[in-house]
Design a protein around this motif. Sequence first.
Motif, mmCIF file in Angstrom:
data_model
loop_
_atom_site.group_PDB
_atom_site.id
_atom_site.type_symbol
_atom_site.label_atom_id
_atom_site.label_comp_id
_atom_site.label_asym_id
_atom_site.label_seq_id
_atom_site.Cartn_x
_atom_site.Cartn_y
_atom_site.Cartn_z
ATOM 1 N N UNK A 193 -8.538 3.888 -7.750
ATOM 2 C CA UNK A 193 -8.055 2.523 -7.546
ATOM 3 C C UNK A 193 -7.225 2.358 -6.281
ATOM 4 N N UNK A 194 -6.779 3.455 -5.683
ATOM 5 C CA UNK A 194 -6.048 3.322 -4.416
ATOM 6 C C UNK A 194 -6.935 3.587 -3.210
ATOM 7 N N UNK A 195 -8.264 3.577 -3.390
ATOM 8 C CA UNK A 195 -9.180 3.702 -2.254
ATOM 9 C C UNK A 195 -9.000 2.514 -1.310
ATOM 10 N N UNK A 196 -9.276 2.699 -0.020
ATOM 11 C CA UNK A 196 -9.090 1.601 0.943
ATOM 12 C C UNK A 196 -9.919 0.362 0.634
ATOM 13 N N UNK A 197 -11.152 0.547 0.176
ATOM 14 C CA UNK A 197 -12.007 -0.593 -0.170
ATOM 15 C C UNK A 197 -11.839 -0.885 -1.654
ATOM 16 N N UNK A 199 1.007 -3.093 -1.353
ATOM 17 C CA UNK A 199 -0.274 -3.367 -0.690
ATOM 18 C C UNK A 199 -1.438 -3.118 -1.646
ATOM 19 N N UNK A 200 -1.395 -2.012 -2.389
ATOM 20 C CA UNK A 200 -2.488 -1.692 -3.300
ATOM 21 C C UNK A 200 -2.551 -2.675 -4.459
ATOM 22 N N UNK A 201 -1.398 -3.042 -5.006
ATOM 23 C CA UNK A 201 -1.376 -4.052 -6.070
ATOM 24 C C UNK A 201 -2.016 -5.346 -5.579
ATOM 25 N N UNK A 202 -1.667 -5.744 -4.382
ATOM 26 C CA UNK A 202 -2.220 -6.970 -3.811
ATOM 27 C C UNK A 202 -3.726 -6.872 -3.618
ATOM 28 N N UNK A 203 -4.190 -5.731 -3.103
ATOM 29 C CA UNK A 203 -5.623 -5.546 -2.861
ATOM 30 C C UNK A 203 -6.405 -5.545 -4.172
ATOM 31 N N UNK A 204 -5.883 -4.874 -5.181
ATOM 32 C CA UNK A 204 -6.564 -4.848 -6.469
ATOM 33 C C UNK A 204 -6.576 -6.227 -7.118
#
Length: 384
Positions: A79-83, A117-122
């Motif tokens: 889940x922390x992958x860039x895409x 950043x990761x929370x936002x992306x997910x």
Amino acid sequence: MSLLLHDARVITGEPVDIDRGWVHLADGVVRGMGAGDAPPAVIAAAAEVVDAREMAGPGALVTPGLVDIHTHGGGGSAFDDPDAATAVDRILAVHAAHGVTRLVASLVSAAPLDLEHTISALSAAARPGLLGIHLEGPCLDVDHRGAHARWALRSPESLDVKRLTAAGRLVQITIAPELPGALDLIRAFVAAGVRVAVGHTAADAAKTREAIAAGASLLTHAFNAVPPLHHRAPGPVGVALADEAMTLELIADGTHVDPSLFAWLFRAAPGRIALVSDAMAAAGSPDGDYRLGDLAVTVSGGIARLRGTDTIAGSTLTLDRAVRGVVDAGVPLLDAVAAATRVPARAIGRDDLGLLQPECRGDAVLWSVGLEPVAVWRDGIRLS
């Protein structure tokens, strides 16, 4: 979409077991269920009618969709992958093939800005099967950090609850309650609507009780990364077993916890054991080299360990295998199903999941008599 599943043993998720029954899903929710043959009006309303015995064979079983509240990845993705969008789609698909209709994305410890950043992306990559995000850290005890990078650990005072909750749908966080400022942090997250788990901790029984009084309601992967249960020092496990407010996660892969303890744990905390996978990227993938956060992981024989060490690094477990594992260890089937459906759903405040009851989400799994998922539906739509 309107679907009728019939001629199956039906476990509704409550302590109800219909020996031969039916379930009607329509408009994304459960519209009805019952014993025997479905009423003519329900048959007429169904756009699709599935004979469970015909599809899954004798002993066909229908349960609510499985709910995994501790999942780091699968299918080679994390889940922390860039895409984020690609990772979410791949991970959801892998676990859906194993009966999981809803899951929480777990993130290992990282710098607070990186977590934001990761929370936002997910959250931007939201999908119906993604319930939200679980931060497994970074406020963890250094000596019980497990597969978390030492440099990524942080003090409770360094976390900004408003920023993290504003970044996206944060539903759970794991905190070591003995750290300075941790109890105030627990209270702040609980006030913001986030469920708090005790885990990766050196806390004794007294400090664990303080965490529960502050609002903690889960124990992250019971027995792992916490002090052991001792007859004069019960620690987090002993306290959680005794407190009705606590739900205990269990990774039933036979590596994290010996199978001889599965049935005992269910008896010790009835209705409060939540089966979780703690799956990392290698779930549903071959043995080999992977990453968990910034740490290198080697998977051999299906067991994930930090490269060059004996430290377990998540698992390759899927939740259907967890259900089979606890049943094989003597846990009654109804209890095993509840531990993978209703119990984890309620642990994060989702009373509309994990049940085949009217107006709950239309998530269902059709199993063979050997407890292998044959077909899976989310919101009444077939996934696998």
